[in-house]
Design a protein around this motif. Structure first.
Motif, PDB file in Angstrom:
ATOM      1  N   SER A 112       8.182   0.252   4.279  1.00 27.77           N
ATOM      2  CA  SER A 112       9.151   0.893   5.170  1.00 27.77           C
ATOM      3  C   SER A 112      10.544   0.897   4.550  1.00 27.77           C
ATOM      4  O   SER A 112      11.291   1.879   4.681  1.00 27.77           O
ATOM      5  N   ALA A 113      10.896  -0.189   3.851  1.00 26.97           N
ATOM      6  CA  ALA A 113      12.195  -0.257   3.184  1.00 26.97           C
ATOM      7  C   ALA A 113      12.295   0.791   2.082  1.00 26.97           C
ATOM      8  O   ALA A 113      13.353   1.392   1.875  1.00 26.97           O
ATOM      9  N   ALA A 114      11.182   1.028   1.393  1.00 25.48           N
ATOM     10  CA  ALA A 114      11.172   2.046   0.336  1.00 25.48           C
ATOM     11  C   ALA A 114      11.312   3.446   0.922  1.00 25.48           C
ATOM     12  O   ALA A 114      11.856   4.353   0.278  1.00 25.48           O
ATOM     13  N   LEU A 126       4.150  12.729   2.321  1.00 27.14           N
ATOM     14  CA  LEU A 126       2.702  12.880   2.304  1.00 27.14           C
ATOM     15  C   LEU A 126       2.010  11.588   1.891  1.00 27.14           C
ATOM     16  O   LEU A 126       0.900  11.288   2.343  1.00 27.14           O
ATOM     17  N   ALA A 127       2.653  10.838   1.009  1.00 22.22           N
ATOM     18  CA  ALA A 127       2.014   9.605   0.532  1.00 22.22           C
ATOM     19  C   ALA A 127       3.037   8.696  -0.126  1.00 22.22           C
ATOM     20  O   ALA A 127       4.008   9.158  -0.723  1.00 22.22           O
ATOM     21  N   ILE A 128       2.810   7.408   0.020  1.00 22.48           N
ATOM     22  CA  ILE A 128       3.504   6.375  -0.746  1.00 22.48           C
ATOM     23  C   ILE A 128       2.425   5.669  -1.566  1.00 22.48           C
ATOM     24  O   ILE A 128       1.491   5.099  -0.996  1.00 22.48           O
ATOM     25  N   GLN A 383      -1.045   4.214   6.007  1.00 21.42           N
ATOM     26  CA  GLN A 383      -0.833   4.098   7.452  1.00 21.42           C
ATOM     27  C   GLN A 383       0.648   3.962   7.777  1.00 21.42           C
ATOM     28  O   GLN A 383       1.133   4.530   8.754  1.00 21.42           O
ATOM     29  N   THR A 384       1.370   3.224   6.949  1.00 19.28           N
ATOM     30  CA  THR A 384       2.814   3.051   7.162  1.00 19.28           C
ATOM     31  C   THR A 384       3.562   4.357   6.949  1.00 19.28           C
ATOM     32  O   THR A 384       4.477   4.707   7.707  1.00 19.28           O
ATOM     33  N   ALA A 385       3.166   5.111   5.919  1.00 21.63           N
ATOM     34  CA  ALA A 385       3.882   6.338   5.561  1.00 21.63           C
ATOM     35  C   ALA A 385       3.539   7.510   6.468  1.00 21.63           C
ATOM     36  O   ALA A 385       4.396   8.329   6.802  1.00 21.63           O
TER      37      ALA A 385
END
Length: 442
Positions: A112-114, A126-128, A383-385
């Protein structure tokens, strides 16, 4: 991974929409159902009419459900790499737990910080893709969970796409009554099945030749490093044939499939075939050489455009060469023409699964392979992204014995029955080749 899991992929293409249902048993993929429906409402890979696209999706899903004898609710969806942007990102947090043991929540907070990095309002993440974690200065860590530390950092790749394109995909899938399990970039998915682990590691170019566009992607260090989309594909070849020979698009497509060659060197001037010409009562005789010259002219233009873009990042110097796939790549002589233009090693990838041995199914199979092989860290990152649930579509205890989809939308799909395979097949192990080009795109 559980012993038996099932996944469903949805590949929304310009010329056709494909659904693949696969069962994973002890890491072995078994295709148990296929849906293949002509696309409506798309242009150059982009959804331009949501309602028409929804109807095509429903028809393809219904076909797959009938063949696999299952009810489909969740799907892994592929998205074009059109206008995607790839950039690095970095996140850092203080480990929250009293005992300083790194947990899933710490990994989520780092991701999340990124993501705090400024993303324009017209774009969507779309993706991390995490590359490494750093715990109190110790780098090169792939999974930091369970370690003790005070400071947790992550270096990752962030992929963003136009919000309009992503929204239209989501809207179509939802209106079709489906839930999105994940949205995956098509080149990332296709590379999972069309390339070996060494090719993805050392660096290889993937050229996916679709109906509405041709996408070139560079995979290096198992990451998508570069992507370019030429808004010309197999449909443009068909249109050229239609215009030059003054025949309908339907006739032009059939002529291309039955008599077409990608290079004039392989065609014969003596082989002739009849063409129904608009305004004439009798068919006109045309030879293969003349037809191949029409096809070759368009393909050379596409390849030259891609070559120029690849040279801007020196991609042709990578050792893996080029992998061709996609429906339009099946024209005879395509590999030979690509070798002549790109001057590197070129090979054609065709899926080896019974019932879908056709290059246009590469992405559909790749989407399932990509989703099934996600590790825990990648699932947390996705899931986070994106907020999508990363669990498999559904599980089953019994083995389904379906019939595959019949020939549809001009594509040749074998009509064969799937027999039950041994559950204890061992998953092949590929030895990882040493990285020689780590800093190539740095």
């Amino acid at each position: 991974m559980r012993n038996s899991e099932m996944y469903v992929s949805l590949d929304i293409g310009t010329t056709s929409i494909k659904v693949v249902v696969a069962e994973y048993i002890n890491g072995q993929m078994n295709i148990i159902g296929v849906g293949n429906e002509k696309s409506e409402g798309l242009s150059r890979g982009i959804i331009v009419d949501i309602d028409k696209t929804v109807e095509s999706v429903k028809k393809a899903i219904k076909q797959a459900e009938k063949k696999a004898n299952v009810d489909i609710r969740n799907v892994v969806v592929g998205t074009q790499s059109t206008s995607t942007e790839i950039e690095t990102c970095h996140g850092m947090i203080a480990v929250s737990g009293e005992n300083k043991e790194i947990t899933d929540e710490d990994v989520r907070n780092t991701i999340s910080a990124a993501m705090v990095k400024s993303v324009p309002p017209e774009r969507e993440i779309l993706a991390i893709i995490p590359e490494e974690f750093i715990v109190d200065g110790f780098d090169g860590i792939k999974d930091p969970r369970g370690m003790i530390g005070v400071r947790l950092e992550m270096h990752a790749t962030m992929i963003t796409g136009p919000k309009t394109i992503v929204h239209n995909i989501k809207r179509c899938v939802e209106k079709a009554g489906l839930n999105i399990e994940n949205i995956v970039l098509q080149p990332l998915a296709a590379s999972k099945v069309s390339m070996s682990s060494g090719e993805r590691d050392f660096g290889t170019i993937l050229i996916d030749m679709g109906g509405g566009q041709t996408a070139a992607s560079v995979i290096h260090d198992n990451q998508l490093k570069f992507s370019f989309v030429d808004p010309e594909g197999g449909e443009y070849v068909t249109k050229d044939i239609s215009i030059v020979l003054n025949t309908s698009l339907e006739n032009a497509e059939k002529i291309k499939r039955d008599f077409g060659y990608a290079t004039s060197l392989e065609a014969s001037e003596d082989e002739v075939f009849p063409v129904e010409v608009v305004g004439k009562t009798e068919p006109v005789k045309v030879n293969e050489l003349y037809l191949s010259e029409i096809i070759e002219a368009r393909l050379v233009q596409i390849f030259e455009t891609i070559k120029e873009e690849l040279d801007s990042v020196r991609a042709r110097e990578l050792p893996g060469g080029i992998v061709l796939t996609g429906g339009a790549s099946s024209i005879p002589g395509m590999v030979e023409l690509a070798k002549e233009i790109f001057e590197v090693n070129v090979k054609l990838y065709i899926p080896d699964h019974m019932g879908i041995r056709y290059p246009s199914f590469t992405t559909g199979i790749g989407l399932i392979e990509y989703q099934a092989k996600l590790n825990d860290i990648q699932k947390i990152a996705n899931q986070t992204a994106t907020g999508f649930n990363q669990e498999p579509s559904f599980s089953q205890e019994q083995t389904v014995v379906p019939m595959y989809a019949e020939e549809d939308a001009g594509e040749y799909v074998e009509k064969k029955q799937v027999v039950k395979k041994q559950k204890n097949q061992e998953e092949s192990m590929f030895s990882k080749m040493k990285k020689m080009f780590n800093n190539f795109f740095d």
